[in-house]
Design a protein around this motif. Sequence first.
Motif, PDB file in Angstrom:
ATOM      1  N   GLU A 190      22.702  59.520 103.152  1.00 10.09           N
ATOM      2  CA  GLU A 190      21.553  59.969 102.355  1.00 10.09           C
ATOM      3  C   GLU A 190      20.283  60.137 103.181  1.00 10.09           C
ATOM      4  O   GLU A 190      19.467  61.013 102.902  1.00 10.09           O
ATOM      5  N   PHE A 191      20.086  59.234 104.165  1.00  7.44           N
ATOM      6  CA  PHE A 191      18.797  59.180 104.864  1.00  7.44           C
ATOM      7  C   PHE A 191      18.914  59.443 106.361  1.00  7.44           C
ATOM      8  O   PHE A 191      17.969  59.214 107.108  1.00  7.44           O
ATOM      9  N   TYR A 251      16.996  57.227  93.968  1.00  7.99           N
ATOM     10  CA  TYR A 251      15.971  57.598  94.948  1.00  7.99           C
ATOM     11  C   TYR A 251      14.873  58.477  94.346  1.00  7.99           C
ATOM     12  O   TYR A 251      14.299  59.328  95.021  1.00  7.99           O
ATOM     13  N   SER A 252      14.607  58.264  93.053  1.00 10.88           N
ATOM     14  CA  SER A 252      13.549  59.032  92.403  1.00 10.88           C
ATOM     15  C   SER A 252      12.187  58.368  92.578  1.00 10.88           C
ATOM     16  O   SER A 252      11.169  58.940  92.221  1.00 10.88           O
ATOM     17  N   ARG A 260       9.923  56.943 111.238  1.00 14.92           N
ATOM     18  CA  ARG A 260       9.459  57.797 110.139  1.00 14.92           C
ATOM     19  C   ARG A 260       8.249  57.209 109.432  1.00 14.92           C
ATOM     20  O   ARG A 260       7.487  57.925 108.786  1.00 14.92           O
ATOM     21  N   CYS A 293      11.676  53.530 102.559  1.00 11.90           N
ATOM     22  CA  CYS A 293      11.549  52.700 101.364  1.00 11.90           C
ATOM     23  C   CYS A 293      10.151  52.088 101.313  1.00 11.90           C
ATOM     24  O   CYS A 293       9.615  51.659 102.348  1.00 11.90           O
ATOM     25  N   GLY A 295      19.489  64.104 106.303  1.00  8.40           N
ATOM     26  CA  GLY A 295      19.310  63.730 104.900  1.00  8.40           C
ATOM     27  C   GLY A 295      17.857  63.728 104.471  1.00  8.40           C
ATOM     28  O   GLY A 295      17.018  64.440 105.027  1.00  8.40           O
ATOM     29  N   ARG A 296      17.578  62.916 103.478  1.00  7.95           N
ATOM     30  CA  ARG A 296      16.222  62.839 102.940  1.00  7.95           C
ATOM     31  C   ARG A 296      15.266  62.311 104.004  1.00  7.95           C
ATOM     32  O   ARG A 296      15.557  61.312 104.655  1.00  7.95           O
ATOM     33  N   ASP A 297      14.116  62.929 104.113  1.00 10.95           N
ATOM     34  CA  ASP A 297      13.118  62.503 105.093  1.00 10.95           C
ATOM     35  C   ASP A 297      12.223  61.452 104.437  1.00 10.95           C
ATOM     36  O   ASP A 297      11.052  61.701 104.156  1.00 10.95           O
ATOM     37  N   GLY A 298      12.777  60.289 104.164  1.00 13.19           N
ATOM     38  CA  GLY A 298      12.001  59.281 103.443  1.00 13.19           C
ATOM     39  C   GLY A 298      12.229  57.882 103.970  1.00 13.19           C
ATOM     40  O   GLY A 298      13.150  57.636 104.761  1.00 13.19           O
ATOM     41  N   LEU A 354      10.904  56.352  95.729  1.00 17.09           N
ATOM     42  CA  LEU A 354      11.033  55.634  97.003  1.00 17.09           C
ATOM     43  C   LEU A 354       9.882  54.661  97.212  1.00 17.09           C
ATOM     44  O   LEU A 354      10.044  53.629  97.856  1.00 17.09           O
ATOM     45  N   THR A 380       4.529  59.524 103.873  1.00 20.26           N
ATOM     46  CA  THR A 380       5.533  60.120 102.990  1.00 20.26           C
ATOM     47  C   THR A 380       5.609  59.404 101.641  1.00 20.26           C
ATOM     48  O   THR A 380       6.171  59.932 100.696  1.00 20.26           O
TER      49      THR A 380
END
Length: 665
Positions: free
Chosen positions: A181-182, A136-137, A222, A191, A186-189, A139, A227
């Motif tokens: 993870e999401f 996830y480096s 989201r 794909c 989790g991560r506010d991201g 996205l 983002t």
Amino acid sequence: MTDDRRAVTPVDPARGTRHGLGIDQVSLETGFWKILQDANSTGTLRHCIDWMERLGWLANFDRVAAGTMDENRPGWQFSDSEVYKLLEALAWEYGRTRDTEIDEIFESLVDRVAAAEDDDGYLNTCFGHPGRPERYSDLSMGHELYCAGHLLQAVVARLRTKGEDRFVALGRRVADHVLREFGPEGRDGVCGHPEIEVALAEFARATGETRYRDQAQLFVERRGHGTLTPIPLLSREYFQDEVPVRDTESWHGHAVRALYLAAGAVDIAVDAGDAELLGALEDQWHHTVARRTYLTGGMGSRHQDEGFGEDWELPTDRAYCETCAGVASLMVSWRLYLATGRSEYVDLMERTLFNVIATSPSPDGTAFFYANPLQQRSESSDVLPDAVNSRAEGGVRAPWFDVSCCPTNLARTLASWQSYSAAVDAGNDDEGDVAVVLQYAAGQYRFELSSGLLRVQVHTEYPHASEVLLKVHDAPPGGAPLRLRVPSWAIDAQVSVNAGPAEPIEPGWCDLRQPVFEGDEIRLVLPVEPRLTWPDPRIDAMRGTVAVERGPLVLCIESHDVPGGISLDSITLDTSASLKTEGDGARGRARVLDVVGPADGTPPFGRAPSGRTTSEDFDLIFVPYHRWAERGPSTMRVFVPVAPHVRLSREDPSAVNVEGPTDEP
Ligand SMILES: [Zn+2]
């Protein structure tokens, strides 16, 4: 609808009154789609495996399992997804045919995929291994969730065609990893390439676990808040990350991304009962189809970002119309049909099926178009049958691509064609379940209605012939209501029951007046005579031209069929002459226009053209667009300039009067 009647299909909404028939409820016997589905079975499926083996995309899983993955990894960062789309295709293929050899191939691929899974459910061969970027480096362009989404769609296919097994268990671990993870904590991201949304929504339906849908909804909501990190030359619009889905007016940016996102958003809107979101998506469909979609149903006007253009920006020669965008458009339209029951969504599906999906593969299913332009100006040099092709090189079908998303997308779509061909509509309490035939093909349709089994045998050579004969072989004791789709192009359509009088019917839905019983015969006539189709004058690139269609087929002219030496650039169609049926295409009358312009070395602009023709009228053959380039490299066009209706003055041959149609040159 009760759970025990859930259909074996890629899309099974949790709410609503309509569901598609399962892939095991429609059997094709002969005809157009049977031929394509057979080529998929005998050609495409193994062809895709061979190429992915050869290029090391499958071996990437073996290397991760063996701990030998390093900085040298063949394939793009999303190549895992091609393996997953192929697994989905194989799952539907097995579900439809129960061919044990297909199941063995499926299992052998699962052996390799499963071995690459990390202990916490993460599964990706490109990220998170020694020598590779961190999980996830990236996205924006990493496609990790995109790949996970395609894996989950394959799992849904497996669950619905074979039931719980180790692959389904693997899918649960992958999905649970995504949620950890999401999720909200989790991560506010999101794909960079949507896909996880539509996949999680269906995974929730297939497993009955709504937390997966909640995650899909979170991803949809989201998105559109900036983002993602834009990449050079592309804006946030490319990722649909500049405006939230529910505030979008028209589809824009990368076409496949936009359409996968929309498909997932429809699923969320339906299952969550979000009428506002569904309304927004319907508006987006209508805006896009009215202004940003080609006659073929193709979507995407721009090569640079594989994206939608502005309204009316529809160049024919540079049309991108990626095959995957056709698949994605089917996904959206099918979901909107199920949600609303409106026929226009199914009309676009038919248009896209016959003119984008059917155009891409070669007859043997081992070469493909990636882009589907509506004009080919120069004969492409034949591609090597044994080499990877640049993705958008027009003119000849290629065996495989550098980015090879389209072949596997076709494979899963053709393997499950049946699931888009008919439906049951329980929307009318008075008459109970209605059987709805959406796509016409020779074969048997089995409708499992609340009142009992309705079995309809369809005899037809559609789309090459006008008549569709539907014979009722079994029906519930009290009969069954039957609804037939009348395509929007089918003016002068007729229906008759049991040799009764033929009644004219309008495009849209034809609901038979009486329930049908065993032994009934319904004769539907959808006239497929060739016809002229005119572009909206606001489409600058098509102004002054016209296309020819025949039933649902868009036709084209190809250099193979033009008298020697005549360039397609100078041909004009005499629209005052009638079109005639010619095989599966048409024959019209054409003239060669005087296109002698300024001398070489001067710009191609100047005085008004003479309007003179330089040939006798000649017959111009139109062939189905989906068959173009099957006879070797050619030039081709769908939209042909209209012959100017001019009469040369007797006194002054250079004077031109524009006086309306005339047969005189
Ligand atoms: Zn593609």
